[in-house]
Design an enzyme around this catalytic site. Structure first.
Site, mmCIF file in Angstrom:
data_model
loop_
_atom_site.group_PDB
_atom_site.id
_atom_site.type_symbol
_atom_site.label_atom_id
_atom_site.label_comp_id
_atom_site.label_asym_id
_atom_site.label_seq_id
_atom_site.Cartn_x
_atom_site.Cartn_y
_atom_site.Cartn_z
ATOM 1 N N HIS A 22 43.045 70.903 74.393
ATOM 2 C CA HIS A 22 43.905 70.727 75.557
ATOM 3 C C HIS A 22 44.377 69.279 75.667
ATOM 4 C CE1 HIS A 22 44.270 70.399 80.163
ATOM 5 N NE2 HIS A 22 45.394 70.868 79.665
ATOM 6 N N ASP A 64 50.896 73.034 77.974
ATOM 7 C CA ASP A 64 50.039 72.510 79.042
ATOM 8 C C ASP A 64 50.637 72.769 80.426
ATOM 9 O OD1 ASP A 64 48.332 71.078 80.699
ATOM 10 O OD2 ASP A 64 48.184 69.382 79.330
ATOM 11 N N MET A 74 63.494 63.555 71.651
ATOM 12 C CA MET A 74 63.917 62.184 71.382
ATOM 13 C C MET A 74 65.272 61.965 72.043
ATOM 14 S SD MET A 74 64.715 60.146 67.821
ATOM 15 C CE MET A 74 63.033 60.084 67.225
ATOM 16 N N TYR A 113 58.707 57.419 68.531
ATOM 17 C CA TYR A 113 57.993 57.133 67.282
ATOM 18 C C TYR A 113 56.540 56.737 67.564
ATOM 19 C CZ TYR A 113 62.430 56.997 64.655
ATOM 20 O OH TYR A 113 63.635 57.299 64.057
ATOM 21 N N ASN A 133 63.977 66.401 66.998
ATOM 22 C CA ASN A 133 62.535 66.191 67.072
ATOM 23 C C ASN A 133 61.992 66.654 68.415
ATOM 24 O OD1 ASN A 133 62.415 64.674 64.516
ATOM 25 N ND2 ASN A 133 63.684 63.235 65.672
#
Length: 142
Positions: A22, A64, A74, A113, A133
Site C-alpha cells: 500500500h 489508493d 507528467m 523524474y 508517462n
C-alpha cells in the site's frame, strides 16, 4: 498459465505487482522515458502500448483510495504545443476499472523524474505518444 491474469501481464510484471505494498508507486513509462537510468526495478514491456498495459494492470491492482489523486501524469512543458489525447484514454480506463472520476495530478517534468526514481518499479513500454508517462499508487484490497 493462470486463469484470470490478462495475457499482457508478464510473469515479471505480475511478480512486481504482487510485491508492492500500500502506497508503493509504479511508473508506466513511454518509449522516450529514461527508464533504465531511473529504475530501482525495471520491467521491460517493449512494443506494448500503455493503455493495454494499464487495462491489464487495473484488473489486478487497486488504486489508493486514501489519497486525493492516486495517479500522476507528467505535466506538459510550458510552451510545448503537443496535445495529450492519451490522457483521456487513461481517464476512461481508470473510471471503468477503478470507478474514479478525477484521479490525476500533473507533476512538473523534472519532479516527475525524481518521483520515478523513488518508485517501486518502472515499466518500460513501447508507447509512442508524448507525455504518456503515468504513475500509479497502489491501494489496499479490503
Amino acid at each position: 498459465m493462470l486463469i484470470g491474469i490478462p495475457k499482457i501481464i508478464s510473469p515479471d510484471l505480475l511478480k512486481v505487482l504482487m510485491e508492492m505494498g500500500h502506497g508503493d508507486e509504479i511508473v508506466l513509462a513511454d518509449a522516450n522515458f529514461p527508464a533504465a537510468s531511473h529504475a530501482q526495478r525495471l520491467i521491460r514491456c517493449d512494443g506494448h502500448p500503455i493503455p493495454e498495459l494499464l487495462d491489464g494492470i487495473l484488473r489486478l491492482f487497486p488504486l489508493d483510495p486514501y489519497v486525493a489523486k492516486p495517479a500522476a501524469l507528467m505535466e506538459v512543458v510550458p510552451g510545448d504545443t503537443v496535445k495529450t489525447p492519451i490522457w483521456d484514454v487513461y481517464g476512461t480506463l481508470i473510471r471503468e476499472r477503478a470507478g474514479l472520476e478525477a484521479p490525476f495530478e500533473t507533476v512538473e517534468r523534472f519532479a516527475f523524474y525524481e518521483r520515478a526514481r523513488k518508485a517501486y518499479a518502472i515499466v518500460a513500454t513501447g508507447e509512442g505518444a508524448l507525455y504518456a508517462n503515468l504513475i500509479l499508487k497502489k491501494g489496499v484490497i479490503s
